[in-house]
Design an enzyme around this catalytic site. Sequence first.
Site, PDB file in Angstrom:
ATOM      1  N   CYS A   1       0.837  -1.188   0.000  1.00 35.11           N
ATOM      2  CA  CYS A   1       0.000   0.000   0.000  1.00 35.11           C
ATOM      3  C   CYS A   1       0.869   1.234   0.000  1.00 35.11           C
ATOM      4  O   CYS A   1       2.070   1.173   0.241  1.00 35.11           O
ATOM      5  CB  CYS A   1      -0.888   0.007   1.250  1.00 35.11           C
ATOM      6  SG  CYS A   1      -2.201  -1.185   1.209  1.00 35.11           S
TER       7      CYS A   1
ATOM      8  N   LYS B   1      -3.651  -6.120  -4.216  1.00 35.82           N
ATOM      9  CA  LYS B   1      -2.299  -5.575  -4.358  1.00 35.82           C
ATOM     10  C   LYS B   1      -1.949  -4.622  -3.213  1.00 35.82           C
ATOM     11  O   LYS B   1      -1.196  -3.677  -3.393  1.00 35.82           O
ATOM     12  CB  LYS B   1      -2.178  -4.822  -5.686  1.00 35.82           C
ATOM     13  CG  LYS B   1      -2.579  -5.638  -6.912  1.00 35.82           C
ATOM     14  CD  LYS B   1      -2.516  -4.770  -8.162  1.00 35.82           C
ATOM     15  CE  LYS B   1      -3.074  -5.489  -9.371  1.00 35.82           C
ATOM     16  NZ  LYS B   1      -3.021  -4.625 -10.581  1.00 35.82           N
ATOM     17  N   CYS B   2      -2.474  -4.882  -2.060  1.00 36.42           N
ATOM     18  CA  CYS B   2      -2.319  -3.994  -0.901  1.00 36.42           C
ATOM     19  C   CYS B   2      -1.405  -4.634   0.139  1.00 36.42           C
ATOM     20  O   CYS B   2      -1.273  -5.863   0.200  1.00 36.42           O
ATOM     21  CB  CYS B   2      -3.707  -3.727  -0.296  1.00 36.42           C
ATOM     22  SG  CYS B   2      -3.721  -2.674   1.171  1.00 36.42           S
ATOM     23  N   GLY B   3      -0.786  -3.802   0.959  1.00 37.21           N
ATOM     24  CA  GLY B   3       0.016  -4.329   2.044  1.00 37.21           C
ATOM     25  C   GLY B   3      -0.786  -5.150   3.037  1.00 37.21           C
ATOM     26  O   GLY B   3      -0.240  -5.983   3.763  1.00 37.21           O
TER      27      GLY B   3
END
Length: 234
Positions: free
Chosen positions: A24, A108-110
Site C-alpha cells: 500500500c 495488491k495492498c500491504g
Amino acid sequence: MKRTDAWLRLGSVAGFALASLVGCSETSTTAADEAPAEGGVAAADGTTDGAGDGAGETTNEGMAMTDTASAAGEGVLAGLTIEMLDGTTADLAEFAGRPVLVVNTASKCGYTPQYDQLQAVHEKYAEQGLVVLGFPSGDFGGQEYDSAEEIGEFCRVRYGVTFPLAAKSSVKGDAANPLFARLISQPEPIGGDPKWNFTKFLVSPEGEVVARYGSSTKPDSAEVTEKIESLLGA
C-alpha cells in the site's frame, strides 16, 4: 444465473501469470493511525486516507446489485441482491439469522495477507453460522485487478479463498454499492467511508451493524473473534 449451492466458483484461467503482491501507499499507515477508538462499539480504522485514496476508483457500472427494500427496521442486508465474482447472483436475505463479516478487499495492498486470516476465520466459524463476505474494490490506489478472472485466480491460488466474494465494485462515497452505502450511512463511530482496504463491518444475526474494525485490525484477532463468538452464542 441464480446461485444455488456453491457460493464461490473460481475456475482456473489458462495461461494466467500470478502477479506479485505490491504494498500500500506509505501514507496509508502511520503511527497516528494506530490510535485506539475513544469508546463506542467500533474500533478505530487502522488507516487514514492516503495519497492513493481515490486513484483508480471503482465504479459500479456493469455490476448487478439491486436494493428493493429500505434498511430501516429490516436489517442492513434486507432487500439486497448482489452479483458475485463468478457472475451468479445472491440474495443477502439468505443470511438472515447469521452474523456476517463484510470486508472491502484488494489484491495488491500491504494488507492483502489478511486474506489468510479471513479464510481461517471462515473455516473456524462457518459451520456455526458465520458468513465472511468480501467486496473487491479498486477505490484505494487502484489496488485491485480489473477482471473477475484475475481476482478469483489470485485469491484461489495465493490464499485458498473459499468464502464468498462479490463482484468488483466501489465501497465509498456516492458511488458505493448499495450494501456499503448502508454500512457507511450508519451513525458514528461505525458509519463513514472506509479509510483504506480491509475495513471490516460486523453485522449481527438481526441485521444490525454492531462493530467496525480498521485495516490494521487482523480478522483473527481476539478483538474480532470474541465479538463473533458472542453473536454465535459460542
